[in-house]
Write a protein that holds these residues in place. Structure first.
Motif, PDB file in Angstrom:
ATOM      1  N   GLU A 464       0.838  -1.210   0.000  1.00 29.84           N
ATOM      2  CA  GLU A 464       0.000   0.000   0.000  1.00 29.84           C
ATOM      3  C   GLU A 464       0.874   1.262   0.000  1.00 29.84           C
ATOM      4  OE1 GLU A 464      -2.989  -0.157  -0.557  1.00 29.84           O
ATOM      5  OE2 GLU A 464      -3.806  -2.035   0.221  1.00 29.84           O
ATOM      6  N   THR A 465       1.717   1.389  -1.010  1.00 34.62           N
ATOM      7  CA  THR A 465       2.662   2.522  -1.059  1.00 34.62           C
ATOM      8  C   THR A 465       1.949   3.855  -1.266  1.00 34.62           C
ATOM      9  OG1 THR A 465       2.953   2.088  -3.423  1.00 34.62           O
ATOM     10  CG2 THR A 465       4.523   1.063  -1.914  1.00 34.62           C
ATOM     11  N   GLU A 466       0.902   3.864  -2.071  1.00 30.15           N
ATOM     12  CA  GLU A 466       0.207   5.124  -2.347  1.00 30.15           C
ATOM     13  C   GLU A 466      -0.488   5.662  -1.102  1.00 30.15           C
ATOM     14  OE1 GLU A 466      -3.271   6.841  -5.341  1.00 30.15           O
ATOM     15  OE2 GLU A 466      -2.334   4.887  -5.710  1.00 30.15           O
ATOM     16  N   ILE A 467      -1.139   4.769  -0.348  1.00 30.45           N
ATOM     17  CA  ILE A 467      -1.821   5.203   0.873  1.00 30.45           C
ATOM     18  C   ILE A 467      -0.808   5.636   1.921  1.00 30.45           C
ATOM     19  CG2 ILE A 467      -3.276   4.406   2.778  1.00 30.45           C
ATOM     20  CD1 ILE A 467      -4.810   2.735   0.791  1.00 30.45           C
ATOM     21  N   ARG A 468       0.311   4.932   2.023  1.00 29.87           N
ATOM     22  CA  ARG A 468       1.365   5.337   2.964  1.00 29.87           C
ATOM     23  C   ARG A 468       1.840   6.767   2.655  1.00 29.87           C
ATOM     24  NH1 ARG A 468       4.831   1.490   5.649  1.00 29.87           N
ATOM     25  NH2 ARG A 468       3.962  -0.613   5.620  1.00 29.87           N
ATOM     26  N   ALA A 469       1.997   7.061   1.354  1.00 28.33           N
ATOM     27  CA  ALA A 469       2.524   8.369   0.957  1.00 28.33           C
ATOM     28  C   ALA A 469       1.527   9.498   1.228  1.00 28.33           C
ATOM     29  CB  ALA A 469       2.898   8.344  -0.519  1.00 28.33           C
ATOM     30  N   GLU A 470       0.231   9.235   1.097  1.00 28.02           N
ATOM     31  CA  GLU A 470      -0.771  10.282   1.229  1.00 28.02           C
ATOM     32  C   GLU A 470      -1.390  10.359   2.620  1.00 28.02           C
ATOM     33  OE1 GLU A 470      -3.718  10.125  -1.771  1.00 28.02           O
ATOM     34  OE2 GLU A 470      -2.312   9.878  -3.426  1.00 28.02           O
ATOM     35  N   PHE A 471      -1.063   9.424   3.495  1.00 30.17           N
ATOM     36  CA  PHE A 471      -1.716   9.370   4.799  1.00 30.17           C
ATOM     37  C   PHE A 471      -1.450  10.635   5.619  1.00 30.17           C
ATOM     38  CE2 PHE A 471      -2.186   7.885   9.228  1.00 30.17           C
ATOM     39  CZ  PHE A 471      -3.470   7.377   9.150  1.00 30.17           C
ATOM     40  N   SER A 472      -0.204  11.150   5.571  1.00 25.32           N
ATOM     41  CA  SER A 472       0.136  12.361   6.345  1.00 25.32           C
ATOM     42  C   SER A 472      -0.710  13.548   5.901  1.00 25.32           C
ATOM     43  CB  SER A 472       1.616  12.692   6.187  1.00 25.32           C
ATOM     44  OG  SER A 472       2.421  11.658   6.721  1.00 25.32           O
ATOM     45  N   ASP A 473      -0.930  13.692   4.590  1.00 24.56           N
ATOM     46  CA  ASP A 473      -1.768  14.788   4.097  1.00 24.56           C
ATOM     47  C   ASP A 473      -3.216  14.621   4.521  1.00 24.56           C
ATOM     48  OD1 ASP A 473       0.452  15.878   2.881  1.00 24.56           O
ATOM     49  OD2 ASP A 473       0.078  14.872   0.961  1.00 24.56           O
ATOM     50  N   TRP A 474      -3.692  13.386   4.544  1.00 26.06           N
ATOM     51  CA  TRP A 474      -5.083  13.150   4.928  1.00 26.06           C
ATOM     52  C   TRP A 474      -5.342  13.516   6.384  1.00 26.06           C
ATOM     53  CZ3 TRP A 474      -5.334   7.650   2.317  1.00 26.06           C
ATOM     54  CH2 TRP A 474      -5.493   7.816   0.940  1.00 26.06           C
ATOM     55  N   ILE A 475      -4.472  13.058   7.300  1.00 28.51           N
ATOM     56  CA  ILE A 475      -4.735  13.296   8.724  1.00 28.51           C
ATOM     57  C   ILE A 475      -4.482  14.751   9.108  1.00 28.51           C
ATOM     58  CG2 ILE A 475      -4.210  10.909   9.352  1.00 28.51           C
ATOM     59  CD1 ILE A 475      -1.481  11.793  10.307  1.00 28.51           C
ATOM     60  N   GLY A 476      -3.747  15.497   8.302  1.00 22.45           N
ATOM     61  CA  GLY A 476      -3.517  16.914   8.589  1.00 22.45           C
ATOM     62  C   GLY A 476      -4.381  17.830   7.762  1.00 22.45           C
ATOM     63  N   GLY A 477      -5.284  17.273   6.968  1.00 20.64           N
ATOM     64  CA  GLY A 477      -6.074  18.084   6.044  1.00 20.64           C
ATOM     65  C   GLY A 477      -7.299  18.730   6.636  1.00 20.64           C
ATOM     66  N   GLN A 478      -7.601  18.475   7.915  1.00 24.47           N
ATOM     67  CA  GLN A 478      -8.710  19.112   8.622  1.00 24.47           C
ATOM     68  C   GLN A 478     -10.060  18.846   7.950  1.00 24.47           C
ATOM     69  OE1 GLN A 478      -8.013  23.193   9.581  1.00 24.47           O
ATOM     70  NE2 GLN A 478      -5.889  22.879  10.208  1.00 24.47           N
ATOM     71  N   LYS A 479     -10.230  17.660   7.401  1.00 27.45           N
ATOM     72  CA  LYS A 479     -11.524  17.285   6.842  1.00 27.45           C
ATOM     73  C   LYS A 479     -11.652  15.766   6.864  1.00 27.45           C
ATOM     74  CE  LYS A 479      -9.740  17.421   2.104  1.00 27.45           C
ATOM     75  NZ  LYS A 479      -9.906  18.030   0.767  1.00 27.45           N
ATOM     76  N   ALA A 480     -12.897  15.290   6.680  1.00 31.20           N
ATOM     77  CA  ALA A 480     -13.141  13.857   6.718  1.00 31.20           C
ATOM     78  C   ALA A 480     -12.529  13.175   5.492  1.00 31.20           C
ATOM     79  CB  ALA A 480     -14.648  13.591   6.771  1.00 31.20           C
ATOM     80  N   PHE A 481     -12.125  11.910   5.676  1.00 31.03           N
ATOM     81  CA  PHE A 481     -11.559  11.140   4.574  1.00 31.03           C
ATOM     82  C   PHE A 481     -11.777   9.662   4.839  1.00 31.03           C
ATOM     83  CE2 PHE A 481      -8.288  11.459   7.781  1.00 31.03           C
ATOM     84  CZ  PHE A 481      -7.637  10.241   7.770  1.00 31.03           C
ATOM     85  N   GLY A 482     -11.585   8.849   3.826  1.00 28.75           N
ATOM     86  CA  GLY A 482     -11.746   7.414   3.964  1.00 28.75           C
ATOM     87  C   GLY A 482     -11.023   6.678   2.852  1.00 28.75           C
ATOM     88  N   PHE A 483     -10.717   5.401   3.103  1.00 28.29           N
ATOM     89  CA  PHE A 483     -10.058   4.580   2.100  1.00 28.29           C
ATOM     90  C   PHE A 483     -10.202   3.117   2.493  1.00 28.29           C
ATOM     91  CE2 PHE A 483      -6.892   5.763   5.280  1.00 28.29           C
ATOM     92  CZ  PHE A 483      -6.348   4.543   5.640  1.00 28.29           C
ATOM     93  N   GLU A 484      -9.917   2.227   1.545  1.00 25.06           N
ATOM     94  CA  GLU A 484      -9.853   0.789   1.788  1.00 25.06           C
ATOM     95  C   GLU A 484      -8.434   0.335   1.522  1.00 25.06           C
ATOM     96  OE1 GLU A 484     -12.738  -1.218  -0.545  1.00 25.06           O
ATOM     97  OE2 GLU A 484     -14.470  -0.341   0.503  1.00 25.06           O
ATOM     98  N   ALA A 485      -7.905  -0.497   2.425  1.00 27.02           N
ATOM     99  CA  ALA A 485      -6.513  -0.912   2.297  1.00 27.02           C
ATOM    100  C   ALA A 485      -6.298  -2.244   3.005  1.00 27.02           C
ATOM    101  CB  ALA A 485      -5.578   0.154   2.878  1.00 27.02           C
ATOM    102  N   LYS A 486      -5.121  -2.825   2.745  1.00 22.91           N
ATOM    103  CA  LYS A 486      -4.728  -4.060   3.403  1.00 22.91           C
ATOM    104  C   LYS A 486      -3.807  -3.734   4.574  1.00 22.91           C
ATOM    105  CE  LYS A 486      -3.094  -5.721  -0.420  1.00 22.91           C
ATOM    106  NZ  LYS A 486      -2.407  -6.623  -1.379  1.00 22.91           N
ATOM    107  N   VAL A 487      -4.076  -4.385   5.723  1.00 26.89           N
ATOM    108  CA  VAL A 487      -3.205  -4.259   6.887  1.00 26.89           C
ATOM    109  C   VAL A 487      -2.711  -5.655   7.253  1.00 26.89           C
ATOM    110  CG1 VAL A 487      -4.314  -2.183   7.767  1.00 26.89           C
ATOM    111  CG2 VAL A 487      -5.184  -4.401   8.454  1.00 26.89           C
ATOM    112  N   LEU A 488      -1.657  -5.699   8.080  1.00 31.21           N
ATOM    113  CA  LEU A 488      -1.042  -6.976   8.456  1.00 31.21           C
ATOM    114  C   LEU A 488      -1.495  -7.399   9.843  1.00 31.21           C
ATOM    115  CD1 LEU A 488       2.601  -6.424   7.165  1.00 31.21           C
ATOM    116  CD2 LEU A 488       0.736  -7.679   6.059  1.00 31.21           C
ATOM    117  N   HIS A 489      -1.995  -8.620   9.931  1.00 27.81           N
ATOM    118  CA  HIS A 489      -2.346  -9.228  11.218  1.00 27.81           C
ATOM    119  C   HIS A 489      -1.067  -9.608  11.950  1.00 27.81           C
ATOM    120  CE1 HIS A 489      -3.982 -12.260  14.014  1.00 27.81           C
ATOM    121  NE2 HIS A 489      -5.123 -11.559  13.915  1.00 27.81           N
ATOM    122  N   ARG A 490      -1.165  -9.708  13.253  1.00 33.71           N
ATOM    123  CA  ARG A 490       0.016 -10.063  14.046  1.00 33.71           C
ATOM    124  C   ARG A 490       0.611 -11.393  13.590  1.00 33.71           C
ATOM    125  NH1 ARG A 490       0.289  -9.606  20.650  1.00 33.71           N
ATOM    126  NH2 ARG A 490       2.583  -9.738  20.828  1.00 33.71           N
TER     127      ARG A 490
END
Length: 768
Positions: A464-490
């Motif tokens: 998920e390289t694209e989401i990793r790159a844009e995540f900082s802009d999303w959480i600092g953008g002062q507005k709602a956002f959403g996405f679907e992605a894969k995460v790693l289980h323990r």
């Protein structure tokens, strides 16, 4: 901590200081404007005074010249009687101390000249063109007594060659010459000349009076314009002819002769700045007074330029004075008033501080109690000490607000902890997890404590390289956002999540974070992939079924070129065996073989494009070429029913889509149109296909003049069909394929034509 008492005291002192400053400065600026207007008025009065003084100073010269002319014209004093003429000029010279000399020159070149020479002495010069001694010089005392004579036979003076004689003769009226430096006295002067006109209108001679104008400079030096202001007089050519400093009035010209300095060259920078660049090619052109302000070396000046307004004296006066001469005392007074205002404000601040501290005491006690209530150290229901009524109302509102806030915080905490969906709080600056609930921790196989402080991006799958790159802009953008992605289980497994976050700002700049709900969509994604696979299989089987239906026609279509190829090969072999020299015929047969082979290849290529396995990979291709290939597949059936094909013309349009899917849609629409036209009771069966670009998409239209479609039929709905042996999946599959490629498909009626349209993105707009 900011003290309310100090703020009140400073505010009171500041308001007083501001009020005093406003009064002081407004009074200063008003007074300054008035003083400067007074300064300009004073400059105008001084200029008028200079003009009147100059008029008084110079008018006797013209009067004397005109009086002498009148006496000579009326022969009261005969011009030939040089003794009486000398006496007349002598009396005129004594009448005005500013006169330097008086003289008369006639049209024959004779000349009588009386001038001052030293204290109480005069010198007469008489030029007689018929006399042997030529020029006679007579020294006389103040009572006209003869005290010495001498002659100069070498004197060649001719009055007719002098400017005063030439100008007076030319204008036939009294004239003033331009100012010049007198040769004998080295002083600035000017000449008033009047012609003597005979009864026949001829000029018999000219009377002139020389007047020294150095007295004008002395007068200017005694003027008081402010403290250090000054005035100067300019001739029409820009020469400075009178100045408070007479030493600046002479300069050497070409050949060493003395002349006046120009206003652009005089050694007085303030005078040059006051006049500015108003000296043009035609000299000084000032018709009315000009007031202006200018700055020189950091000092402001007021100035006035005004014309003399005398009849034929084209002079201009320039006056200037520093503004500080008029406003200096006012500025000193402003500084004193400012210091007084500061002192009053400081004293008021000290008194206000004491008063504010007394007023602020109950407010301070209320603030301390509110802080203790907020921390839970004081029961908010305890009675409030005696205080202001406004504070009692504020206490009631505060107690209610604290109770509501505690209730809200408790509800939020319960919802966050017990929610069945995953919930997290992420720091908006670092992206680290500040808080997680049990549901999210279990989703990834961790405990809540294990995840707190972890960077959320570290939980994402490395792909998920694209989401990793844009995540900082999303959480600092002062507005709602959403996405679907894969995460790693323990345990290393991949989990699909749906992330929906909102930005929260509480108070200070550091109290910002993102609250997000996270759902496990792994099963939903697997279901979508299964459905997508089934759709591709259905589409593939639909193409297989379609090809089965087209098999008979395609076999006949292929049989024709293959039969022609066989016959042409036999004919070519026979020609070579029987008549080897007919090579042109053999070449013609080979050309026909090549054409039929290409025809068969086109049919096979179109067939292969339709029946190959769908890999769902978009590519760039020409839509007109694809329509032409699809026509090959339905051409046998179209010929069977005498359908006229009209294909798109013009430049190829490149689109971006999955080619085999689009081909299936085009073939399905063409077959539906041919089958509809087969039911038409007419010989004019038309099937028209067109392709046009509309912005970022291409629009493909398939239309026919068949009987049309029943309005009750729900098109693009599965299992809806008018065919007895049809399944009703063709249009439904077509819509799925077109929408999967980023386009739209629809049906419309246009006159007598039945029309199906669909769109696709053009090449370069982006992958589907």
């Amino acid at each position: 901590m900011k003290s309310l008492g100090a703020i009140l005291a400073l505010a009171l002192a500041g308001l007083q200081l501001l009020a005093v400053a406003v009064v002081v400065f407004s009074s200063y600026f008003t007074s300054e404007r008035s003083l400067l207007e007074h300064a300009r008025s004073q400059l105008y009065d001084v200029g008028t005074n200079v003009i009147q003084h100059t008029k008084w100073f110079m008018s006797p010269a013209r009067s004397a010249a005109e009086l002498s002319t009148a006496l000579a014209t009326n022969q009261i004093v005969r011009r030939e009687d040089r003794d009486h003429l000398e006496g007349l000029l002598f009396q005129q010279l004594r009448s005005a101390p500013q006169f330097a000399g008086a003289y008369y020159g006639d049209s024959d070149g004779n000349f009588v000249y009386v001038k001052r020479e030293g204290d109480q002495q005069y010198l007469t010069k008489i030029v007689d063109v018929e006399s042997a001694h030529r020029a006679l010089f007579i020294r006389r005392s103040d009572d006209f007594a003869d005290i010495g004579r001498y002659v100069d036979p070498t004197d060649t003076y001719d009055p007719r060659a002098r400017p005063w004689y030439i100008e007076a003769t030319a204008y036939r009226s009294s004239i003033w010459t331009d100012p010049y430096i007198f040769f004998t006295s080295q002083s600035p002067g000017i000449t008033a000349a009047t012609p003597v006109v005979g009864f026949k209108g001829n000029v018999q001679g000219v009377v002139g009076v020389d007047i020294e104008i150095a007295e004008l400079s002395n007068f200017l030096s005694n003027l008081r314009i402010g403290k250090t202001g000054a005035a100067l007089i300019l001739n029409r050519n820009g020469d400075v002819i009178a100045h408070p400093n007479p030493d600046l009035l002479t300069t050497k010209g070409e050949g060493g002769t003395l002349q006046f300095p120009s206003i652009t060259e005089i050694d007085d920078p303030i005078a040059r700045a006051a006049f500015g660049d108003r000296l043009g090619p035609d000299g000084v052109a000032v018709d009315s007074p000009i007031q202006s302000d200018f700055e020189l070396l950091g000092e402001r000046f007021v100035s006035l330029i005004m014309p003399f307004g005398l009849d034929d004296i084209p002079w201009t006066i320039v006056l200037y004075a520093p503004q500080v001469d008029f406003t200096g005392a006012l500025k000193e007074n402003r500084a004193q008033n400012t210091l007084i205002a500061i002192a009053v404000a400081a004293t008021t601040a000290l008194l206000g501080l004491a008063l504010a501290n007394r007023i602020h005491a109950p407010v301070r006690a209320f603030a301390v109690r509110s802080s203790l209530i907020s921390q839970g150290e004081v029961d908010p229901n305890e009675p409030l000490p005696s205080t202001y009524k406004e504070l009692e109302n504020a206490n009631t509102a505060l107690v209610h607000e604290i109770s509501e806030r505690r209730r809200t915080e408790t509800e939020y905490r319960e919802i966050f902890e017990r929610a069945s969906r995953g919930m997290v709080r992420i720091d908006s600056s670092s992206g680290r997890l500040k808080r997680v609930n049990e549901s999210f921790a279990q989703l990834l196989g961790y405990s809540p404590g294990d995840l707190e402080g972890v960077d959320f991006r570290m939980l994402l799958d490395p792909e998920e390289t694209e989401i990793r790159a844009e995540f900082s802009d999303w959480i600092g953008g002062q507005k709602a956002f959403g996405f679907e992605a894969k995460v790693l289980h323990r345990g290393g497994e991949t989990v699909w999540i749906s992330f929906n976050g909102i930005y929260v700002h509480e108070g200070g700049p550091d109290d910002t974070y993102v609250v997000a709900t996270i759902d496990d969509i792994t099963q939903a994604r697997a279901t979508e992939e299964t459905i997508e696979t089934l759709n591709r299989e259905i589409a593939y089987f639909s193409r297989q079924e379609m090809m089965g239906e087209l098999a008979t026609g395609l076999a006949h279509e292929l049989n024709q070129p293959l039969t022609a190829i066989t016959q042409n090969v036999d004919a070519a072999q026979l020609t070579i065996e029987k008549t080897p020299n007919r090579m042109n015929d053999v070449r013609a047969l080979l050309g026909e073989i090549d054409d039929h082979a290409h025809q068969a290849a086109d049919i096979i290529r179109a067939l292969r494009a339709l029946v190959r396995k769908d890999e769902n990979v978009p590519s760039d291709f020409g839509i007109i070429e694809l329509v032409t290939q699809a026509r090959r597949l339905v051409l046998p059936e179209a010929r069977q029913h005498s359908v006229d094909f009209v294909l798109p013309k013009g430049k190829e349009i490149m689109v971006r889509a999955v080619k085999v899917q689009v081909a299936q849609v085009v073939v399905n629409l063409l077959r539906n149109a041919v089958e509809s036209l087969a039911l038409l009771d007419s010989d004019a069966r038309i099937l028209r296909v067109s392709a046009t670009r509309e912005g970022d998409h291409v629009r493909v239209v398939v239309e026919d003049n068949g009987p049309g479609i029943d309005d009750a039929l729900e098109l693009f709905t599965p299992f809806e069909t008018t065919k007895r042996d049809g399944m009703g999946l063709g249009l439904s599959i077509s819509r799925t394929l077109i929408e999967a490629n980023g386009g739209k498909i629809w049906h419309e009626r246009s006159g007598q034509m039945t029309r199906f349209c669909f769109t696709l993105p053009v090449r370069g707009i982006g992958d589907v």
